[in-house]
Design a protein around this motif. Sequence first.
Motif, mmCIF file in Angstrom:
data_model
loop_
_atom_site.group_PDB
_atom_site.id
_atom_site.type_symbol
_atom_site.label_atom_id
_atom_site.label_comp_id
_atom_site.label_asym_id
_atom_site.label_seq_id
_atom_site.Cartn_x
_atom_site.Cartn_y
_atom_site.Cartn_z
ATOM 1 N N ASP A 246 30.349 44.047 43.100
ATOM 2 C CA ASP A 246 29.292 43.905 42.609
ATOM 3 C C ASP A 246 27.863 43.153 42.045
ATOM 4 O O ASP A 246 28.222 42.110 41.733
ATOM 5 C CB ASP A 246 29.728 44.467 40.692
ATOM 6 C CG ASP A 246 28.209 45.184 40.092
ATOM 7 O OD1 ASP A 246 27.479 46.014 40.599
ATOM 8 O OD2 ASP A 246 29.092 45.443 39.044
ATOM 9 N N VAL B 282 38.754 50.899 39.302
ATOM 10 C CA VAL B 282 38.277 50.327 40.722
ATOM 11 C C VAL B 282 38.339 49.058 40.894
ATOM 12 O O VAL B 282 37.501 48.619 39.992
ATOM 13 C CB VAL B 282 37.345 51.567 41.227
ATOM 14 C CG1 VAL B 282 36.021 50.572 40.722
ATOM 15 C CG2 VAL B 282 37.052 51.079 42.811
ATOM 16 N N PRO B 283 39.416 48.547 41.473
ATOM 17 C CA PRO B 283 38.907 47.241 41.747
ATOM 18 C C PRO B 283 37.707 46.834 42.455
ATOM 19 O O PRO B 283 36.600 47.228 43.270
ATOM 20 C CB PRO B 283 40.034 47.332 43.965
ATOM 21 C CG PRO B 283 40.818 48.048 43.430
ATOM 22 C CD PRO B 283 40.058 49.271 42.408
ATOM 23 N N MET B 284 37.354 45.649 41.836
ATOM 24 C CA MET B 284 35.760 44.667 41.958
ATOM 25 C C MET B 284 35.986 44.178 41.453
ATOM 26 O O MET B 284 37.015 42.781 40.837
ATOM 27 C CB MET B 284 35.355 46.053 40.666
ATOM 28 C CG MET B 284 33.962 45.999 41.067
ATOM 29 S SD MET B 284 32.652 45.941 39.156
ATOM 30 C CE MET B 284 33.572 44.809 38.327
ATOM 31 N N VAL B 285 34.949 43.151 42.299
ATOM 32 C CA VAL B 285 34.940 41.788 42.229
ATOM 33 C C VAL B 285 33.031 41.624 42.155
ATOM 34 O O VAL B 285 32.456 41.880 42.660
ATOM 35 C CB VAL B 285 34.915 40.398 43.244
ATOM 36 C CG1 VAL B 285 34.228 39.596 43.139
ATOM 37 C CG2 VAL B 285 36.704 41.335 43.821
ATOM 38 N N SER B 286 33.125 40.968 41.189
ATOM 39 C CA SER B 286 31.418 40.709 40.906
ATOM 40 C C SER B 286 31.396 39.066 40.045
ATOM 41 O O SER B 286 31.804 38.652 39.449
ATOM 42 C CB SER B 286 30.883 41.911 39.820
ATOM 43 O OG SER B 286 29.527 41.699 38.996
ATOM 44 N N ILE C 11 37.470 47.394 47.804
ATOM 45 C CA ILE C 11 37.047 45.837 46.728
ATOM 46 C C ILE C 11 35.894 46.588 46.369
ATOM 47 O O ILE C 11 34.383 46.550 47.421
ATOM 48 C CB ILE C 11 37.407 45.123 46.723
ATOM 49 C CG1 ILE C 11 38.947 44.841 46.347
ATOM 50 C CG2 ILE C 11 36.995 44.057 45.259
ATOM 51 C CD1 ILE C 11 39.408 43.370 46.939
ATOM 52 N N LEU C 12 34.991 46.860 45.450
ATOM 53 C CA LEU C 12 33.624 47.112 45.240
ATOM 54 C C LEU C 12 33.519 45.873 44.535
ATOM 55 O O LEU C 12 33.772 44.984 43.856
ATOM 56 C CB LEU C 12 33.908 48.021 43.803
ATOM 57 C CG LEU C 12 31.827 48.219 43.088
ATOM 58 C CD1 LEU C 12 31.943 49.455 44.664
ATOM 59 C CD2 LEU C 12 32.665 48.702 42.144
ATOM 60 N N GLU D 179 37.457 39.785 38.419
ATOM 61 C CA GLU D 179 38.081 40.939 39.360
ATOM 62 C C GLU D 179 38.795 41.388 38.736
ATOM 63 O O GLU D 179 40.183 40.934 37.869
ATOM 64 C CB GLU D 179 39.343 39.392 40.233
ATOM 65 C CG GLU D 179 40.014 40.180 41.216
ATOM 66 C CD GLU D 179 40.674 39.243 41.929
ATOM 67 O OE1 GLU D 179 41.211 38.320 41.241
ATOM 68 O OE2 GLU D 179 41.627 40.133 43.403
ATOM 69 N N VAL D 180 38.349 43.073 39.312
ATOM 70 C CA VAL D 180 39.352 43.652 39.049
ATOM 71 C C VAL D 180 40.191 44.564 39.445
ATOM 72 O O VAL D 180 39.677 44.698 41.160
ATOM 73 C CB VAL D 180 38.179 45.187 38.289
ATOM 74 C CG1 VAL D 180 39.354 46.536 37.517
ATOM 75 C CG2 VAL D 180 37.423 44.477 37.243
ATOM 76 N N ARG D 181 41.593 43.983 39.393
ATOM 77 C CA ARG D 181 42.831 44.303 40.363
ATOM 78 C C ARG D 181 43.416 45.511 39.926
ATOM 79 O O ARG D 181 43.103 45.660 38.070
ATOM 80 C CB ARG D 181 43.707 43.290 40.525
ATOM 81 C CG ARG D 181 43.100 41.980 41.039
ATOM 82 C CD ARG D 181 43.825 40.836 41.138
ATOM 83 N NE ARG D 181 45.122 41.247 41.931
ATOM 84 C CZ ARG D 181 45.235 40.098 42.692
ATOM 85 N NH1 ARG D 181 44.986 39.440 43.598
ATOM 86 N NH2 ARG D 181 47.105 40.435 43.247
ATOM 87 N N PRO D 182 43.716 46.424 40.766
ATOM 88 C CA PRO D 182 45.570 47.481 39.989
ATOM 89 C C PRO D 182 46.041 46.769 38.983
ATOM 90 O O PRO D 182 46.906 47.610 38.318
ATOM 91 C CB PRO D 182 45.744 47.724 41.153
ATOM 92 C CG PRO D 182 44.881 47.518 42.267
ATOM 93 C CD PRO D 182 44.470 45.725 42.192
ATOM 94 N N VAL E 289 27.208 38.513 45.198
ATOM 95 C CA VAL E 289 28.460 37.713 44.577
ATOM 96 C C VAL E 289 29.106 35.758 45.592
ATOM 97 O O VAL E 289 29.623 35.642 44.688
ATOM 98 C CB VAL E 289 30.162 38.950 44.531
ATOM 99 C CG1 VAL E 289 31.034 38.360 44.085
ATOM 100 C CG2 VAL E 289 29.403 40.273 43.668
#
Lengths: 143, 308
Positions: free
Chosen positions: B213, A40-44, B210-211, A71-74, B219
Amino acid sequence: MPKPFPLMVLTPEREFYSGSAVYVGVNTIAGSIGVLADHVPMVSALDVGTLVIEPDEGTRRTAFHSEGFIEVRPDGVYILAQACEWPEEIDEKRALEAEERAKERISHPDEELNLTTMAHSKVALMRAMTRRRIKSMSTTDTK
Amino acid sequence: MPNMSDIRFHIKSVKQTRQITNAMHMVSAARMRRALDGIQKNRAYFYRALDIIVDIRCHTGDISHPYITHRSGKKVAYIVVAGEKGLSGSYNHAVLALADRLMENQEVVALYTIGSVASFHYIRQGKQPDRHFERLAEKPKLDQVRRMMTILTEQYDRGEIDELRIVYTRFINTLSREPMEQKLLPVELNDFKRQQVAGIVDDSYDRTQILYDPSPTQVLDALIPQMLIGYVYGAIVHAYASENCSRMAAMENATRSADKMIDKLTQQYHSVRQLTITNELADIIGAANASNAAQAAQSAYHSEDHKR
Protein backbone atom coordinates in the motif's frame (compact mmCIF):
# COMPACT_ATOMS: atom_id res chain seq x y z
CA MET A 1 -14.97 -8.25 22.44
CA PRO A 2 -12.40 -7.58 19.73
CA LYS A 3 -9.74 -10.16 19.11
CA PRO A 4 -6.24 -9.24 20.33
CA PHE A 5 -3.17 -9.71 18.15
CA PRO A 6 0.58 -9.49 18.86
CA LEU A 7 2.05 -6.08 18.14
CA MET A 8 5.67 -5.05 18.05
CA VAL A 9 6.91 -1.52 17.54
CA LEU A 10 10.64 -1.20 16.96
CA THR A 11 13.02 1.63 16.29
CA PRO A 12 16.71 1.22 15.50
CA GLU A 13 17.41 2.48 18.99
CA ARG A 14 14.96 0.53 21.10
CA GLU A 15 11.96 -1.70 21.42
CA PHE A 16 9.13 0.75 21.76
CA TYR A 17 6.17 -1.53 22.31
CA SER A 18 5.82 -5.26 22.52
CA GLY A 19 2.66 -7.01 23.55
CA SER A 20 -0.87 -7.62 22.45
CA ALA A 21 -3.26 -5.03 21.12
CA VAL A 22 -6.75 -4.97 19.72
CA TYR A 23 -6.23 -2.01 17.43
CA VAL A 24 -3.34 -0.08 16.01
CA GLY A 25 -3.47 3.01 13.83
CA VAL A 26 -0.68 4.70 11.87
CA ASN A 27 -0.19 7.27 9.14
CA THR A 28 1.13 5.69 5.96
CA ILE A 29 2.25 7.49 2.83
CA ALA A 30 -1.14 6.59 1.36
CA GLY A 31 -3.13 7.96 4.28
CA SER A 32 -3.97 6.88 7.78
CA ILE A 33 -4.93 3.28 8.39
CA GLY A 34 -6.18 1.21 11.27
CA VAL A 35 -5.41 -2.45 11.75
CA LEU A 36 -7.52 -4.99 13.61
CA ALA A 37 -6.87 -8.68 14.12
CA ASP A 38 -6.97 -10.94 11.02
CA HIS A 39 -6.03 -8.16 8.67
CA VAL A 40 -4.86 -9.22 5.23
CA PRO A 41 -1.01 -9.42 4.99
CA MET A 42 0.15 -5.98 4.06
CA VAL A 43 3.25 -3.83 3.87
CA SER A 44 3.24 -0.08 3.71
CA ALA A 45 5.62 2.78 4.33
CA LEU A 46 4.89 5.18 7.15
CA ASP A 47 4.82 8.91 6.98
CA VAL A 48 5.31 11.07 10.05
CA GLY A 49 2.21 10.83 12.16
CA THR A 50 0.30 9.56 15.14
CA LEU A 51 0.56 6.04 16.40
CA VAL A 52 -2.57 4.89 18.16
CA ILE A 53 -2.41 1.68 20.17
CA GLU A 54 -5.32 0.12 21.98
CA PRO A 55 -3.80 -2.52 24.25
CA ASP A 56 -7.30 -3.68 25.15
CA GLU A 57 -10.80 -2.45 24.65
CA GLY A 58 -11.39 0.94 26.21
CA THR A 59 -7.76 2.02 26.71
CA ARG A 60 -6.08 4.05 24.07
CA ARG A 61 -2.56 5.37 23.91
CA THR A 62 -1.23 7.79 21.38
CA ALA A 63 2.37 8.31 20.45
CA PHE A 64 4.48 9.99 17.83
CA HIS A 65 6.00 8.01 14.99
CA SER A 66 8.30 9.20 12.22
CA GLU A 67 9.11 7.56 8.88
CA GLY A 68 9.21 3.81 8.84
CA PHE A 69 7.08 0.94 7.71
CA ILE A 70 4.35 -1.38 8.87
CA GLU A 71 4.18 -5.06 8.15
CA VAL A 72 0.99 -6.94 8.82
CA ARG A 73 1.57 -10.67 8.97
CA PRO A 74 -0.75 -13.49 9.94
CA ASP A 75 1.24 -13.93 13.15
CA GLY A 76 1.23 -10.30 14.19
CA VAL A 77 1.83 -6.71 13.29
CA TYR A 78 5.29 -5.19 13.13
CA ILE A 79 5.81 -1.48 13.03
CA LEU A 80 9.31 -0.22 12.45
CA ALA A 81 9.91 3.50 12.62
CA GLN A 82 12.96 5.72 12.81
CA ALA A 83 11.65 7.24 15.99
CA CYS A 84 8.73 6.66 18.31
CA GLU A 85 7.93 8.70 21.37
CA TRP A 86 5.23 8.65 23.99
CA PRO A 87 3.81 12.11 24.65
CA GLU A 88 5.68 12.35 27.95
CA GLU A 89 8.96 11.73 26.15
CA ILE A 90 8.51 14.46 23.60
CA ASP A 91 10.75 17.43 24.15
CA GLU A 92 8.37 20.25 23.37
CA LYS A 93 11.01 22.93 23.42
CA ARG A 94 13.16 21.10 20.96
CA ALA A 95 10.19 20.45 18.70
CA LEU A 96 9.26 24.11 18.80
CA GLU A 97 12.79 25.12 17.90
CA ALA A 98 12.85 22.63 15.05
CA GLU A 99 9.53 23.93 13.83
CA GLU A 100 10.78 27.50 13.76
CA ARG A 101 13.98 26.46 12.04
CA ALA A 102 12.08 24.60 9.36
CA LYS A 103 9.65 27.47 8.84
CA GLU A 104 12.57 29.83 8.49
CA ARG A 105 14.15 27.62 5.87
CA ILE A 106 10.94 27.33 3.90
CA SER A 107 10.10 31.02 3.93
CA HIS A 108 13.64 32.25 3.26
CA PRO A 109 15.08 29.87 0.73
CA ASP A 110 18.80 30.09 0.06
CA GLU A 111 20.31 30.87 -3.29
CA GLU A 112 21.12 27.30 -4.12
CA LEU A 113 17.69 26.07 -3.30
CA ASN A 114 16.70 22.81 -4.79
CA LEU A 115 13.68 20.64 -4.50
CA THR A 116 15.21 18.02 -2.24
CA THR A 117 16.28 20.42 0.50
CA MET A 118 12.82 21.95 0.32
CA ALA A 119 11.30 18.53 0.75
CA HIS A 120 13.55 17.83 3.72
CA SER A 121 12.56 21.07 5.38
CA LYS A 122 8.94 20.18 4.88
CA VAL A 123 9.41 16.77 6.45
CA ALA A 124 11.24 18.38 9.35
CA LEU A 125 8.36 20.82 9.78
CA MET A 126 5.88 17.96 9.68
CA ARG A 127 7.82 16.10 12.34
CA ALA A 128 7.99 19.06 14.65
CA MET A 129 4.33 19.93 14.25
CA THR A 130 3.15 16.38 14.76
CA ARG A 131 5.26 16.06 17.88
CA ARG A 132 3.77 19.21 19.30
CA ARG A 133 0.24 18.22 18.40
CA ILE A 134 0.58 14.87 20.15
CA LYS A 135 2.11 16.53 23.15
CA SER A 136 -0.68 19.08 23.46
CA MET A 137 -3.32 16.40 22.93
CA SER A 138 -2.01 14.39 25.84
CA THR A 139 -1.78 17.36 28.19
CA THR A 140 -5.42 18.28 27.58
CA ASP A 141 -6.39 14.64 28.10
CA THR A 142 -4.90 14.41 31.54
CA LYS A 143 -6.39 17.64 32.82
CA MET B 1 72.11 1.17 40.99
CA PRO B 2 69.08 3.45 41.32
CA ASN B 3 68.61 5.02 44.68
CA MET B 4 65.64 4.51 46.94
CA SER B 5 63.82 7.74 46.35
CA ASP B 6 63.99 7.19 42.57
CA ILE B 7 62.36 3.81 42.89
CA ARG B 8 59.78 5.12 45.32
CA PHE B 9 58.86 7.84 42.82
CA HIS B 10 58.66 5.29 40.01
CA ILE B 11 56.33 3.04 42.02
CA LYS B 12 54.09 5.96 42.78
CA SER B 13 53.78 6.98 39.15
CA VAL B 14 53.05 3.41 38.02
CA LYS B 15 50.37 3.18 40.68
CA GLN B 16 48.75 6.32 39.37
CA THR B 17 48.78 5.01 35.81
CA ARG B 18 47.31 1.76 37.01
CA GLN B 19 44.48 3.65 38.63
CA ILE B 20 43.70 5.35 35.33
CA THR B 21 43.85 2.19 33.24
CA ASN B 22 41.70 0.38 35.74
CA ALA B 23 39.08 3.12 35.69
CA MET B 24 39.09 3.14 31.89
CA HIS B 25 38.62 -0.59 31.90
CA MET B 26 35.49 -0.26 34.04
CA VAL B 27 34.09 2.54 31.93
CA SER B 28 34.63 0.68 28.67
CA ALA B 29 33.02 -2.42 30.09
CA ALA B 30 29.90 -0.47 31.00
CA ARG B 31 29.80 1.27 27.64
CA MET B 32 30.27 -1.97 25.78
CA ARG B 33 27.30 -3.53 27.53
CA ARG B 34 25.16 -0.57 26.52
CA ALA B 35 26.33 -0.82 22.92
CA LEU B 36 25.61 -4.54 22.81
CA ASP B 37 22.07 -3.84 23.82
CA GLY B 38 21.87 -1.37 20.94
CA ILE B 39 23.16 -3.95 18.46
CA GLN B 40 20.38 -6.34 19.36
CA LYS B 41 17.68 -3.74 18.86
CA ASN B 42 19.12 -2.50 15.64
CA ARG B 43 19.49 -5.95 14.15
CA ALA B 44 15.77 -6.56 14.37
CA TYR B 45 15.00 -3.30 12.61
CA PHE B 46 17.51 -3.73 9.84
CA TYR B 47 16.71 -7.34 8.97
CA ARG B 48 13.02 -6.72 8.85
CA ALA B 49 13.54 -3.86 6.43
CA LEU B 50 15.86 -6.04 4.37
CA ASP B 51 13.37 -8.92 4.35
CA ILE B 52 10.63 -6.71 3.05
CA ILE B 53 12.83 -5.33 0.29
CA VAL B 54 13.85 -8.83 -0.73
CA ASP B 55 10.20 -9.86 -0.67
CA ILE B 56 9.23 -7.02 -2.92
CA ARG B 57 12.00 -7.86 -5.34
CA CYS B 58 11.08 -11.55 -5.36
CA HIS B 59 7.38 -11.30 -5.79
CA THR B 60 6.63 -8.30 -7.82
CA GLY B 61 8.86 -8.89 -10.78
CA ASP B 62 11.45 -6.50 -12.00
CA ILE B 63 11.38 -3.20 -10.32
CA SER B 64 14.19 -0.88 -11.07
CA HIS B 65 15.18 1.74 -8.63
CA PRO B 66 18.05 4.20 -8.89
CA TYR B 67 19.49 2.82 -5.67
CA ILE B 68 19.52 -0.74 -6.94
CA THR B 69 20.72 -0.36 -10.52
CA HIS B 70 24.44 -0.29 -11.13
CA ARG B 71 26.26 2.58 -12.69
CA SER B 72 29.24 2.29 -14.96
CA GLY B 73 31.12 5.11 -13.25
CA LYS B 74 34.01 4.50 -10.92
CA LYS B 75 33.69 7.42 -8.55
CA VAL B 76 33.69 5.98 -5.06
CA ALA B 77 32.89 7.68 -1.81
CA TYR B 78 34.02 6.19 1.47
CA ILE B 79 32.74 6.49 4.99
CA VAL B 80 35.39 5.50 7.50
CA VAL B 81 34.33 4.81 11.06
CA ALA B 82 37.02 4.85 13.74
CA GLY B 83 37.22 5.85 17.37
CA GLU B 84 37.03 9.21 19.01
CA LYS B 85 40.05 8.53 21.21
CA GLY B 86 43.15 6.40 21.21
CA LEU B 87 44.22 3.96 23.89
CA SER B 88 42.11 1.21 22.49
CA GLY B 89 44.64 -1.39 21.45
CA SER B 90 44.73 -2.21 17.78
CA TYR B 91 41.18 -1.03 17.10
CA ASN B 92 41.88 2.23 15.29
CA HIS B 93 44.94 0.93 13.54
CA ALA B 94 43.21 -2.15 12.16
CA VAL B 95 40.25 -0.34 10.66
CA LEU B 96 42.31 2.51 9.21
CA ALA B 97 44.82 0.09 7.69
CA LEU B 98 41.98 -1.73 5.96
CA ALA B 99 40.53 1.52 4.69
CA ASP B 100 43.92 2.60 3.32
CA ARG B 101 44.40 -0.69 1.57
CA LEU B 102 40.97 -0.59 -0.02
CA MET B 103 41.27 2.97 -1.20
CA GLU B 104 44.66 2.47 -2.79
CA ASN B 105 43.50 1.46 -6.24
CA GLN B 106 40.26 3.34 -6.43
CA GLU B 107 39.19 6.70 -7.56
CA VAL B 108 38.04 8.10 -4.27
CA VAL B 109 36.14 11.30 -4.89
CA ALA B 110 34.76 11.85 -1.44
CA LEU B 111 35.84 10.82 2.01
CA TYR B 112 33.74 11.05 5.13
CA THR B 113 35.08 10.26 8.53
CA ILE B 114 33.36 9.43 11.77
CA GLY B 115 35.51 9.80 14.85
CA SER B 116 38.41 12.18 15.23
CA VAL B 117 41.05 9.47 15.05
CA ALA B 118 39.98 8.77 11.47
CA SER B 119 39.91 12.48 10.61
CA PHE B 120 43.43 13.07 11.92
CA HIS B 121 44.70 9.98 10.19
CA TYR B 122 43.73 11.41 6.81
CA ILE B 123 44.75 14.96 7.60
CA ARG B 124 48.20 13.63 8.44
CA GLN B 125 48.29 11.93 5.05
CA GLY B 126 47.43 15.23 3.45
CA LYS B 127 43.91 14.18 2.51
CA GLN B 128 41.39 16.49 4.02
CA PRO B 129 38.18 14.55 4.66
CA ASP B 130 35.30 16.12 2.77
CA ARG B 131 33.27 16.07 5.86
CA HIS B 132 33.73 14.62 9.25
CA PHE B 133 31.15 13.81 11.83
CA GLU B 134 32.56 14.20 15.29
CA ARG B 135 31.04 12.86 18.44
CA LEU B 136 28.92 10.48 16.43
CA ALA B 137 31.35 7.68 17.18
CA GLU B 138 30.98 8.27 20.87
CA LYS B 139 27.26 8.55 21.07
CA PRO B 140 25.44 7.18 18.05
CA LYS B 141 22.40 9.33 17.44
CA LEU B 142 19.84 8.38 14.88
CA ASP B 143 18.89 11.84 13.73
CA GLN B 144 22.53 12.68 13.07
CA VAL B 145 22.90 9.52 11.01
CA ARG B 146 19.80 10.49 9.12
CA ARG B 147 21.23 13.91 8.35
CA MET B 148 24.47 12.37 7.19
CA MET B 149 22.75 9.86 4.93
CA THR B 150 20.59 12.61 3.45
CA ILE B 151 23.72 14.45 2.36
CA LEU B 152 25.24 11.31 0.90
CA THR B 153 22.18 10.05 -0.93
CA GLU B 154 21.72 13.50 -2.43
CA GLN B 155 25.24 13.35 -3.79
CA TYR B 156 24.44 9.96 -5.22
CA ASP B 157 21.25 11.30 -6.78
CA ARG B 158 23.14 14.12 -8.43
CA GLY B 159 25.62 11.65 -9.86
CA GLU B 160 28.62 13.06 -8.03
CA ILE B 161 29.39 9.61 -6.74
CA ASP B 162 28.70 6.22 -8.30
CA GLU B 163 29.32 4.06 -5.30
CA LEU B 164 29.15 4.52 -1.58
CA ARG B 165 31.10 2.27 0.71
CA ILE B 166 31.57 2.15 4.43
CA VAL B 167 34.55 0.79 6.36
CA TYR B 168 33.89 -0.05 9.97
CA THR B 169 34.63 -2.65 12.61
CA ARG B 170 32.12 -5.37 13.01
CA PHE B 171 31.59 -6.68 16.50
CA ILE B 172 31.56 -10.47 16.63
CA ASN B 173 31.93 -11.17 20.32
CA THR B 174 33.82 -9.72 23.23
CA LEU B 175 37.03 -11.41 22.12
CA SER B 176 36.90 -10.85 18.40
CA ARG B 177 36.02 -8.10 16.05
CA GLU B 178 36.71 -7.66 12.39
CA PRO B 179 37.26 -4.53 10.34
CA MET B 180 35.18 -4.78 7.20
CA GLU B 181 33.90 -2.97 4.19
CA GLN B 182 30.32 -2.80 3.01
CA LYS B 183 28.94 -1.39 -0.17
CA LEU B 184 25.94 0.75 0.64
CA LEU B 185 25.01 2.20 -2.71
CA PRO B 186 23.96 0.81 -5.10
CA VAL B 187 22.28 -1.65 -2.81
CA GLU B 188 23.23 -5.25 -3.33
CA LEU B 189 20.79 -7.20 -1.32
CA ASN B 190 22.75 -10.42 -1.35
CA ASP B 191 25.91 -9.15 0.14
CA PHE B 192 24.66 -7.90 3.45
CA LYS B 193 26.06 -10.43 5.85
CA ARG B 194 23.41 -12.26 7.70
CA GLN B 195 24.07 -13.39 11.19
CA GLN B 196 21.09 -15.67 11.32
CA VAL B 197 21.21 -18.99 9.57
CA ALA B 198 20.53 -18.37 5.95
CA GLY B 199 18.17 -20.55 4.01
CA ILE B 200 15.34 -20.66 6.48
CA VAL B 201 12.46 -19.67 4.31
CA ASP B 202 9.44 -18.43 6.10
CA ASP B 203 6.65 -20.37 4.47
CA SER B 204 4.00 -19.55 7.01
CA TYR B 205 1.91 -17.77 4.42
CA ASP B 206 1.80 -17.01 0.77
CA ARG B 207 4.00 -14.02 0.32
CA THR B 208 2.79 -13.23 -3.16
CA GLN B 209 -0.51 -12.24 -1.61
CA ILE B 210 0.97 -9.40 0.42
CA LEU B 211 -0.74 -6.15 -0.18
CA TYR B 212 1.59 -3.25 -0.81
CA ASP B 213 0.00 0.00 0.00
CA PRO B 214 -0.07 2.21 -2.08
CA SER B 215 2.20 0.33 -4.51
CA PRO B 216 5.31 -1.87 -4.34
CA THR B 217 7.43 0.79 -6.03
CA GLN B 218 6.42 3.49 -3.62
CA VAL B 219 7.02 1.25 -0.64
CA LEU B 220 10.45 0.42 -2.04
CA ASP B 221 11.18 4.10 -2.58
CA ALA B 222 10.45 4.83 1.03
CA LEU B 223 12.15 1.76 2.39
CA ILE B 224 15.58 1.77 0.79
CA PRO B 225 16.80 5.03 2.33
CA GLN B 226 15.46 3.84 5.67
CA MET B 227 17.23 0.56 5.42
CA LEU B 228 20.46 2.40 4.67
CA ILE B 229 20.02 4.67 7.66
CA GLY B 230 19.35 1.60 9.75
CA TYR B 231 22.47 -0.07 8.42
CA VAL B 232 24.77 2.89 8.94
CA TYR B 233 23.41 3.44 12.41
CA GLY B 234 24.02 -0.23 13.09
CA ALA B 235 27.55 0.04 11.72
CA ILE B 236 28.30 2.91 14.06
CA VAL B 237 26.89 1.03 17.01
CA HIS B 238 29.01 -1.98 16.02
CA ALA B 239 32.08 0.22 15.79
CA TYR B 240 31.31 1.75 19.16
CA ALA B 241 30.96 -1.66 20.77
CA SER B 242 34.18 -2.84 19.12
CA GLU B 243 36.07 0.24 20.23
CA ASN B 244 35.05 -0.16 23.81
CA CYS B 245 35.64 -3.88 23.77
CA SER B 246 39.09 -3.37 22.35
CA ARG B 247 39.83 -0.66 24.87
CA MET B 248 38.57 -2.85 27.65
CA ALA B 249 40.98 -5.64 26.68
CA ALA B 250 43.86 -3.19 26.23
CA MET B 251 43.24 -1.58 29.58
CA GLU B 252 42.93 -4.92 31.29
CA ASN B 253 46.35 -5.84 29.93
CA ALA B 254 47.77 -2.50 30.93
CA THR B 255 46.45 -2.90 34.47
CA ARG B 256 47.95 -6.34 34.67
CA SER B 257 51.36 -5.14 33.46
CA ALA B 258 51.20 -2.26 35.90
CA ASP B 259 50.61 -4.77 38.71
CA LYS B 260 53.59 -6.81 37.54
CA MET B 261 55.74 -3.73 37.29
CA ILE B 262 54.76 -2.56 40.77
CA ASP B 263 55.71 -5.99 42.13
CA LYS B 264 59.05 -5.89 40.40
CA LEU B 265 59.78 -2.36 41.54
CA THR B 266 58.79 -3.13 45.10
CA GLN B 267 61.18 -6.05 45.12
CA GLN B 268 63.90 -3.88 43.70
CA TYR B 269 63.09 -1.24 46.29
CA HIS B 270 63.44 -3.74 49.10
CA SER B 271 66.71 -5.09 47.82
CA VAL B 272 68.10 -1.59 47.42
CA ARG B 273 66.93 -0.71 50.90
CA GLN B 274 68.51 -3.82 52.33
CA LEU B 275 71.71 -3.13 50.45
CA THR B 276 71.83 0.38 51.81
CA ILE B 277 71.35 -0.89 55.33
CA THR B 278 74.02 -3.49 54.82
CA ASN B 279 76.36 -0.87 53.45
CA GLU B 280 75.63 1.41 56.34
CA LEU B 281 76.23 -1.39 58.79
CA ALA B 282 79.44 -2.28 57.05
CA ASP B 283 80.44 1.34 57.27
CA ILE B 284 79.59 1.54 60.94
CA ILE B 285 81.34 -1.73 61.72
CA GLY B 286 84.30 -0.70 59.63
CA ALA B 287 84.45 2.63 61.36
CA ALA B 288 84.06 1.00 64.76
CA ASN B 289 86.78 -1.50 63.93
CA ALA B 290 89.01 1.24 62.69
CA SER B 291 88.46 3.33 65.77
CA ASN B 292 89.00 0.30 67.99
CA ALA B 293 92.18 -0.48 66.15
CA ALA B 294 93.29 3.11 66.47
CA GLN B 295 92.56 3.07 70.16
CA ALA B 296 94.39 -0.20 70.57
CA ALA B 297 97.32 1.18 68.64
CA GLN B 298 97.33 4.33 70.70
CA SER B 299 97.12 2.49 74.01
CA ALA B 300 99.88 0.20 72.81
CA TYR B 301 101.96 3.26 71.93
CA HIS B 302 101.26 4.87 75.31
CA SER B 303 102.06 1.72 77.19
CA GLU B 304 105.35 1.58 75.31
CA ASP B 305 105.87 5.15 76.42
CA HIS B 306 105.41 4.11 80.05
CA LYS B 307 107.97 1.44 79.79
CA ARG B 308 110.61 3.88 78.88
